[in-house]
Design an enzyme around this catalytic site. Structure first.
Site, short mmCIF file in Angstrom:
data_model
loop_
_atom_site.label_atom_id
_atom_site.label_comp_id
_atom_site.label_asym_id
_atom_site.label_seq_id
_atom_site.Cartn_x
_atom_site.Cartn_y
_atom_site.Cartn_z
CG HIS A 1 0.64 10.38 50.98
ND1 HIS A 1 -0.33 10.45 50.02
CD2 HIS A 1 1.35 9.25 50.73
CE1 HIS A 1 -0.22 9.40 49.21
NE2 HIS A 1 0.79 8.66 49.62
CB CYS B 1 -3.39 11.32 58.99
SG CYS B 1 -3.76 11.65 60.73
CB CYS C 1 -1.32 15.47 61.16
SG CYS C 1 -0.69 13.96 60.40
CB CYS D 1 -0.85 -5.00 46.47
SG CYS D 1 -0.95 -4.12 48.03
CB CYS E 1 -2.96 0.48 48.80
SG CYS E 1 -1.34 -0.05 48.29
CB CYS F 1 -0.35 13.44 64.23
SG CYS F 1 -1.82 12.50 63.74
CB CYS G 1 -1.06 9.05 61.99
SG CYS G 1 -0.15 10.30 61.05
CG HIS H 1 -3.04 6.38 46.31
ND1 HIS H 1 -1.67 6.42 46.46
CD2 HIS H 1 -3.39 7.55 45.72
CE1 HIS H 1 -1.22 7.57 45.98
NE2 HIS H 1 -2.23 8.28 45.52
CG ASP I 1 -13.91 -13.57 50.29
OD1 ASP I 1 -14.99 -12.95 50.42
OD2 ASP I 1 -13.69 -14.69 50.77
NE ARG J 1 -5.37 -3.29 46.65
CZ ARG J 1 -4.30 -2.61 46.22
NH1 ARG J 1 -3.29 -2.37 47.04
NH2 ARG J 1 -4.22 -2.18 44.97
#
Ligand SMILES: [Zn+2]
Length: 153
Positions: free
Chosen positions: A121, A115, A118, A84, A140, A69, A66, A124, A132, A138
């Site tokens: 964000h 996280c 802490c 993506c 992301c 933190c 992260c 998602h 596969d 996923r």
């Protein structure tokens, strides 16, 4: 659910048992510590533009922590090419490294990944996209939320 194929177990947190953040800072402290781009994603749940993040195509072995933190979140061997535009992982580190919140902003039902240490964000998590990979998930994640610590070789 395709969890646990290949022996990878997927832990999904029950919101009722969600741990309180261990690292708690004021908004001013986060602003002072983070760059404006980091602050906007990590503390204001922003999203970096696709295909712009420094780790989108990174294949270096190591652990992604992260950026707010320093808690370890993802391993490079769970990163996969989703095309993506953001770093994608099929599972976080075991032991509750991340927590997940249902996010209905932008008129969509998505699951936000934060996280656990802490509550910043990260991105998602999407399910059932048919990649596969050993899970059907996923994660992301914004590059700007992460810091790669390359493995010594
Ligand atoms: Zn953190």
């Amino acid at each position: 659910m395709h969890a646990a194929r290949d022996g990878h177990s997927v832990e999904r947190m029950d919101p009722a048992t969600e741990p309180a953040p261990k690292v708690v800072k004021s908004d001013a402290e986060w602003r002072a510590q983070l760059t404006p781009a980091e602050y906007q994603v990590l503390r204001q749940a922003g999203t970096e533009r696709p295909f712009t993040g420094e780790y989108t195509d990174t294949k270096t072995q190591g652990v992604y922590s992260c950026r707010a933190c320093g808690a370890e979140l993802f391993r490079s061997d769970t990163k996969f090419e989703s095309h993506c535009g953001w770093p994608s992982f099929f599972t976080p580190l075991a032991g509750g490294a991340v927590i997940e919140h249902v996010d209905t902003s932008l008129g969509m039902r998505r699951v936000e990944v934060l996280c656990a240490n802490c509550h910043s964000h990260l991105g998602h998590v999407f399910e059932g996209e048919g990649y596969d990979t050993p899970t059907d998930l996923r994660y992301c994640i914004n590059s700007v939320s992460l810091r790669l610590e390359p493995e010594a070789s």
